[in-house]
Motif scaffolding. Structure first.
Motif, PDB file in Angstrom:
ATOM      1  N   MET A  27       0.815  -1.216   0.000  1.00  0.00           N
ATOM      2  CA  MET A  27       0.000   0.000   0.000  1.00  0.00           C
ATOM      3  C   MET A  27       0.851   1.270   0.000  1.00  0.00           C
ATOM      4  N   SER A  28       2.173   1.124   0.015  1.00  0.00           N
ATOM      5  CA  SER A  28       3.056   2.291  -0.079  1.00  0.00           C
ATOM      6  C   SER A  28       3.191   2.791  -1.510  1.00  0.00           C
ATOM      7  N   PHE A  29       2.673   2.009  -2.487  1.00  0.00           N
ATOM      8  CA  PHE A  29       2.736   2.418  -3.888  1.00  0.00           C
ATOM      9  C   PHE A  29       4.163   2.336  -4.420  1.00  0.00           C
ATOM     10  N   GLN A  30       5.004   1.468  -3.854  1.00  0.00           N
ATOM     11  CA  GLN A  30       6.396   1.371  -4.297  1.00  0.00           C
ATOM     12  C   GLN A  30       6.652   0.163  -5.185  1.00  0.00           C
ATOM     13  N   GLY A  31       5.597  -0.501  -5.600  1.00  0.00           N
ATOM     14  CA  GLY A  31       5.754  -1.661  -6.460  1.00  0.00           C
ATOM     15  C   GLY A  31       5.304  -2.926  -5.770  1.00  0.00           C
ATOM     16  N   ASP A  32       5.112  -3.965  -6.566  1.00  0.00           N
ATOM     17  CA  ASP A  32       4.679  -5.242  -5.993  1.00  0.00           C
ATOM     18  C   ASP A  32       5.792  -5.834  -5.138  1.00  0.00           C
ATOM     19  N   VAL A  33       5.404  -6.634  -4.172  1.00  0.00           N
ATOM     20  CA  VAL A  33       6.327  -7.101  -3.147  1.00  0.00           C
ATOM     21  C   VAL A  33       7.464  -7.931  -3.732  1.00  0.00           C
ATOM     22  N   ILE A  34       7.181  -8.833  -4.667  1.00  0.00           N
ATOM     23  CA  ILE A  34       8.238  -9.692  -5.199  1.00  0.00           C
ATOM     24  C   ILE A  34       9.224  -8.883  -6.039  1.00  0.00           C
ATOM     25  N   GLY A  35       8.717  -7.971  -6.852  1.00  0.00           N
ATOM     26  CA  GLY A  35       9.605  -7.126  -7.637  1.00  0.00           C
ATOM     27  C   GLY A  35      10.463  -6.229  -6.760  1.00  0.00           C
ATOM     28  N   TRP A  36       9.872  -5.693  -5.681  1.00  0.00           N
ATOM     29  CA  TRP A  36      10.612  -4.824  -4.759  1.00  0.00           C
ATOM     30  C   TRP A  36      11.768  -5.598  -4.131  1.00  0.00           C
ATOM     31  N   VAL A  37      11.478  -6.792  -3.637  1.00  0.00           N
ATOM     32  CA  VAL A  37      12.506  -7.597  -2.967  1.00  0.00           C
ATOM     33  C   VAL A  37      13.596  -8.002  -3.943  1.00  0.00           C
ATOM     34  N   ALA A  38      13.210  -8.436  -5.142  1.00  0.00           N
ATOM     35  CA  ALA A  38      14.200  -8.854  -6.131  1.00  0.00           C
ATOM     36  C   ALA A  38      15.143  -7.709  -6.476  1.00  0.00           C
ATOM     37  N   THR A  39      14.593  -6.516  -6.676  1.00  0.00           N
ATOM     38  CA  THR A  39      15.415  -5.357  -7.017  1.00  0.00           C
ATOM     39  C   THR A  39      16.378  -5.020  -5.891  1.00  0.00           C
ATOM     40  N   HIS A  40      15.897  -5.089  -4.652  1.00  0.00           N
ATOM     41  CA  HIS A  40      16.780  -4.720  -3.539  1.00  0.00           C
ATOM     42  C   HIS A  40      17.874  -5.767  -3.323  1.00  0.00           C
ATOM     43  N   ARG A  41      17.563  -7.026  -3.510  1.00  0.00           N
ATOM     44  CA  ARG A  41      18.606  -8.048  -3.399  1.00  0.00           C
ATOM     45  C   ARG A  41      19.664  -7.866  -4.481  1.00  0.00           C
ATOM     46  N   ARG A  42      19.219  -7.495  -5.674  1.00  0.00           N
ATOM     47  CA  ARG A  42      20.181  -7.221  -6.742  1.00  0.00           C
ATOM     48  C   ARG A  42      21.055  -6.025  -6.387  1.00  0.00           C
ATOM     49  N   HIS A  43      20.457  -4.995  -5.764  1.00  0.00           N
ATOM     50  CA  HIS A  43      21.235  -3.833  -5.319  1.00  0.00           C
ATOM     51  C   HIS A  43      22.340  -4.263  -4.368  1.00  0.00           C
ATOM     52  N   HIS A  44      22.060  -5.175  -3.458  1.00  0.00           N
ATOM     53  CA  HIS A  44      23.087  -5.628  -2.522  1.00  0.00           C
ATOM     54  C   HIS A  44      24.139  -6.490  -3.216  1.00  0.00           C
ATOM     55  N   ALA A  45      23.741  -7.232  -4.230  1.00  0.00           N
ATOM     56  CA  ALA A  45      24.699  -8.081  -4.931  1.00  0.00           C
ATOM     57  C   ALA A  45      25.724  -7.262  -5.708  1.00  0.00           C
ATOM     58  N   PHE A  46      25.317  -6.076  -6.188  1.00  0.00           N
ATOM     59  CA  PHE A  46      26.192  -5.281  -7.054  1.00  0.00           C
ATOM     60  C   PHE A  46      26.353  -3.847  -6.550  1.00  0.00           C
ATOM     61  N   THR A  47      26.325  -3.619  -5.277  1.00  0.00           N
ATOM     62  CA  THR A  47      26.260  -2.257  -4.750  1.00  0.00           C
ATOM     63  C   THR A  47      27.339  -1.337  -5.321  1.00  0.00           C
ATOM     64  N   ASP A  48      26.871  -0.252  -5.949  1.00  0.00           N
ATOM     65  CA  ASP A  48      27.735   0.817  -6.463  1.00  0.00           C
ATOM     66  C   ASP A  48      28.770   0.324  -7.467  1.00  0.00           C
ATOM     67  N   ARG A  49      28.404  -0.688  -8.218  1.00  0.00           N
ATOM     68  CA  ARG A  49      29.223  -1.135  -9.334  1.00  0.00           C
ATOM     69  C   ARG A  49      28.301  -1.653 -10.428  1.00  0.00           C
ATOM     70  N   PRO A  50      28.809  -1.947 -11.615  1.00  0.00           N
ATOM     71  CA  PRO A  50      27.936  -2.378 -12.706  1.00  0.00           C
ATOM     72  C   PRO A  50      27.025  -3.531 -12.284  1.00  0.00           C
ATOM     73  N   GLY A  51      25.743  -3.362 -12.552  1.00  0.00           N
ATOM     74  CA  GLY A  51      24.735  -4.328 -12.127  1.00  0.00           C
ATOM     75  C   GLY A  51      23.795  -3.780 -11.079  1.00  0.00           C
ATOM     76  N   ASP A  52      24.243  -2.742 -10.334  1.00  0.00           N
ATOM     77  CA  ASP A  52      23.388  -2.093  -9.343  1.00  0.00           C
ATOM     78  C   ASP A  52      22.303  -1.309 -10.082  1.00  0.00           C
ATOM     79  N   PRO A  53      21.018  -1.573  -9.818  1.00  0.00           N
ATOM     80  CA  PRO A  53      19.959  -0.890 -10.569  1.00  0.00           C
ATOM     81  C   PRO A  53      19.838   0.590 -10.264  1.00  0.00           C
ATOM     82  N   HIS A  54      20.295   1.040  -9.081  1.00  0.00           N
ATOM     83  CA  HIS A  54      20.127   2.455  -8.752  1.00  0.00           C
ATOM     84  C   HIS A  54      21.323   3.044  -8.009  1.00  0.00           C
ATOM     85  N   SER A  55      22.512   2.800  -8.520  1.00  0.00           N
ATOM     86  CA  SER A  55      23.692   3.413  -7.910  1.00  0.00           C
ATOM     87  C   SER A  55      23.853   4.845  -8.396  1.00  0.00           C
TER      88      SER A  55
END
Length: 333
Positions: A120-148
């Motif tokens: 209900m926060s309007f930030q996206g569906d739960v599975i997509g949100w979690v997948a994106t954030h896990r990817r952020h941790h896998a590639f933090t601030d280097r190529p592959g990070d979705p929002h560095s």
């Protein structure tokens, strides 16, 4: 679904990780039309950042002061605070510390309720949100990070462009994060799949709820409309920008008292601590992602950790991964 710092749900499989020597920590990420480098300008960068972050909130406060008693009512503020807290904790306690990092395990009704609140926060569906954030941790601030914010390099123009990208620009990129790779545990969870499918309906509910409550409290449709504006639209926008600021500002401004992985520039930014429910103690989080508490030092307010503690005492969450003094000390710089 307990995770560890080396779990495949937190760190991508080795064959998907860029080789360390392919990124030097300062250059634009590969395959981007990077801007030419410029030197200096740190003060200008900080000033522009402050304007971008502070000005919209000042405008909202000024509008509220000018319109008080005409197009804004006390009930609107109360509803906005309640819904901001409920949906914000749904994101921080539910989506982030629970489902993404398994900082604790929850009984089924609480797990579902937190997933609904986060949706209900309007930030996206739960599975997509979690997948994106896990990817952020896998590639933090280097190529592959979705929002560095370092996507376009560390020179002034690149960082300004990267700040916009990390804050909101990445949402408009066609850069899908496959849940099959990053959130297979949630795809296998019947309850979470049901909440995920209900996301459009929950978006309608998060707007219909303040409208209906405002009408019921005030007794007219005008009260419903003002509640929709302030406890619906403005509340959602504020929570969005706070969450996005963790993506952007908390990788560029602040303190770094804890060691993180190479190229990971996550910081602690205290002004956002209360609004983000403790998420802006971001440096410790990246140093120890599965910790249920992010604000570990004296005076660091962490409302999300306090809620997890209350749920634990009630017996509704268990196996909580509280930080120990030894674990925190081992990660200090």
């Amino acid at each position: 679904m307990p995770l560890s710092p080396t779990s495949s749900a937190t760190v991508a499989p080795p064959d998907t990780l860029p080789k360390p020597e392919t990124y030097d920590g300062t250059s634009p990420f590969p395959s981007d039309d990077a801007a030419p480098e410029r030197d200096g300008g740190e003060r200008l960068y900080v000033a522009i950042t402050a304007v971008i972050v502070v000005l919209p909130f000042v405008a909202i406060g000024l509008a509220g002061w000018l319109l008080w008693g005409r197009l804004i009512h006390p009930a609107d503020i109360v509803l906005a605070l309640v819904l901001y807290t409920v949906t914000g904790l749904g994101v921080t306690v539910g989506f982030h510390r629970g489902l993404t990092h398994s900082g604790y395990r929850a009984v089924r009704p609480v797990r579902i309720a937190l997933a609904v609140a986060g949706s209900m926060s309007f930030q996206g569906d739960v599975i997509g949100w979690v997948a994106t954030h896990r990817r952020h941790h896998a590639f933090t601030d280097r190529p592959g990070d979705p929002h560095s914010p370092y996507r376009y390099g560390t020179h002034l123009r690149g960082q300004l462009r990267g700040l916009l990208h990390a804050h909101v620009g990445w949402l408009f990129r066609n850069d899908r994060t496959p849940p099959e790779r990053y959130a297979p545990d949630l795809l296998a969870d019947r309850d979470i799949r049901a909440v995920n499918r209900a996301f459009p309906a929950l978006c309608v509910l998060t707007l219909a709820l303040p409208f209906g409550l405002g009408w019921a409290i005030g007794g007219s449709w005008l009260y419903g409309v003002t509640a929709l504006v302030w406890a619906g639209l403005v509340r959602i926008a504020l929570l969005h920008h706070v969450t996005w600021s963790v993506n952007s500002l908390c990788h560029m401004i602040g303190e770094r008292p804890f060691r993180t992985r190479r190229h990971d520039r996550a910081t602690n930014l205290w002004p956002l601590a209360l609004l983000s429910f403790g998420e802006s103690w971001h440096n410790l989080h990246h140093a120890d992602p599965t910790s249920a508490r992010h604000g570990v030092d004296r005076g660091q307010i962490d409302p999300s950790a306090a809620v997890i503690r209350l749920l634990e005492r009630a017996g509704w969450v268990y196996d909580v991964r509280w930080p120990t003094a030894e674990r925190v000390a081992a990660r200090r710089t």
